[in-house]
Design a protein around this motif. Structure first.
Motif, PDB file in Angstrom:
ATOM      1  N   SER A  19      -4.331 -11.063  -7.254  1.00 34.37           N
ATOM      2  CA  SER A  19      -5.048 -11.370  -8.490  1.00 34.37           C
ATOM      3  C   SER A  19      -4.922 -10.223  -9.486  1.00 34.37           C
ATOM      4  N   ASP A  20      -5.104 -10.544 -10.744  1.00 37.17           N
ATOM      5  CA  ASP A  20      -5.302  -9.569 -11.824  1.00 37.17           C
ATOM      6  C   ASP A  20      -4.137  -8.594 -11.990  1.00 37.17           C
ATOM      7  N   ASN A  21      -2.994  -9.154 -12.380  1.00 39.61           N
ATOM      8  CA  ASN A  21      -1.833  -8.334 -12.736  1.00 39.61           C
ATOM      9  C   ASN A  21      -1.870  -7.900 -14.197  1.00 39.61           C
ATOM     10  N   THR A  27       1.268  -3.049 -23.179  1.00 39.83           N
ATOM     11  CA  THR A  27       2.444  -3.608 -23.837  1.00 39.83           C
ATOM     12  C   THR A  27       3.373  -4.143 -22.755  1.00 39.83           C
ATOM     13  N   ASN A  28       4.320  -4.974 -23.159  1.00 43.01           N
ATOM     14  CA  ASN A  28       5.287  -5.493 -22.189  1.00 43.01           C
ATOM     15  C   ASN A  28       6.084  -4.363 -21.541  1.00 43.01           C
ATOM     16  N   PRO A  33       7.083  -1.850 -15.135  1.00 37.86           N
ATOM     17  CA  PRO A  33       7.132  -1.314 -13.764  1.00 37.86           C
ATOM     18  C   PRO A  33       6.180  -2.032 -12.808  1.00 37.86           C
ATOM     19  N   ARG A  34       5.008  -2.418 -13.306  1.00 40.58           N
ATOM     20  CA  ARG A  34       4.064  -3.162 -12.462  1.00 40.58           C
ATOM     21  C   ARG A  34       4.620  -4.544 -12.137  1.00 40.58           C
ATOM     22  N   GLU A  35       5.256  -5.161 -13.127  1.00 41.29           N
ATOM     23  CA  GLU A  35       5.843  -6.477 -12.879  1.00 41.29           C
ATOM     24  C   GLU A  35       6.942  -6.388 -11.828  1.00 41.29           C
ATOM     25  N   ILE A 238      -3.126  -3.192 -11.201  1.00 40.36           N
ATOM     26  CA  ILE A 238      -3.079  -2.213 -12.282  1.00 40.36           C
ATOM     27  C   ILE A 238      -3.333  -0.818 -11.714  1.00 40.36           C
ATOM     28  N   THR A 239      -4.374  -0.726 -10.899  1.00 41.20           N
ATOM     29  CA  THR A 239      -4.780   0.547 -10.308  1.00 41.20           C
ATOM     30  C   THR A 239      -4.647   0.545  -8.789  1.00 41.20           C
TER      31      THR A 239
END
Length: 256
Positions: A19-21, A27-28, A33-35, A238-239
């Protein structure tokens, strides 16, 4: 008739939850990197996944015009298509940042989209699953805002904005969210102040479920509600980069 909300897990199989990406925030370029990390995770879990549950806010903003969807996220959408085409079911629950999701995922990716929490039976365990926004006591300001944003007339008005304008405005407002902008960290408020835990206890009093699984809080949590029922919050990408795994008997929160 087969119950579509009952999933039997084959030997060696697992069910995964994330959940919660908030892809696209702030910004894109910053979220790329997270994607990529999330896509690598999808590639790893598809090897033994009996099903994958995505519990909302995959995107920091999503709106479906009749012929247009937001630009970007090709890696994620392509990987989800690949997994779905391979016969692994994926279930999507909209969050507060992508509550305007309609039928694009269903038509293009064969991924059903849920706008409310749903009950599933996974092997012999019952799960109550949702994103978590607007549930439980408090948060009255958001609940009023959600009624406006989900009103069909408001959505009709928004569609009259050119996508270049509408998406830009919505992305700006999404990033202003303190939790995503980094102005404020998610903090454990104590069990008696966790709205989703209180909501789960209320639902548990009405009917037994083994697990209540939500996102939204951006904080990985496991709270034992009674001897046989547990509230899980999945955290975020995210974190924490946390996700849930159910092997048919036990549920674990893990970090990627």
């Amino acid at each position: 008739m087969t119950d579509p909300n009952h999933i039997s897990i084959p030997k060696g199989g697992k069910i995964y939850f994330a959940s919660d990406n908030h892809l696209g925030a702030p910004t894109n370029e910053d979220s790329l990197p997270r994607e990529k990390k999330f896509v690598t995770w999808l590639d790893d879990v598809k090897k033994d996944a009996a099903a994958i549950f995505l519990l909302g806010d995959l995107f920091d903003f999503w709106f479906e015009y009749k012929t247009v969807v937001p630009k970007g996220f090709t890696r994620t959408l392509g990987k989800l298509a690949e997994i779905s085409d391979a016969g692994i079911p994926i279930y999507y629950f909209v969050g507060n940042h992508d509550l305007w999701m309609a039928n694009y995922f269903n038509k293009e990716l064969n991924i059903p989209v849920f706008h409310r929490p749903q009950e599933f039976t996974l092997n012999n365990k019952t799960f109550f699953i949702g994103h978590g926004d607007g549930l439980g006591p408090g948060d009255k300001g958001y609940k009023r805002m959600k009624k406006v944003f989900t009103n069909p007339f408001f959505k009709w008005l928004f569609r009259w904005l050119h996508p270049d304008i509408g998406v830009r405005i919505a992305q700006y407002l999404s990033v202003k969210n303190k939790l995503i902008s980094g102005e404020e960290d998610a903090q454990f408020l104590g069990e008696d102040n966790e709205w989703l835990a209180l909501y789960s206890k209320k639902k548990l009093a009405e009917k037994h479920r083994d697990y209540f699984v939500f996102g939204h809080r951006h904080l990985p949590l496991e709270i034992q509600l009674n001897k046989t029922s547990k509230y899980i919050n999945l955290g975020d990408w995210i974190t924490h980069y946390t996700y849930g795994v159910f092997d048919g008997e036990t549920f674990e929160l893990k970090t990627y």
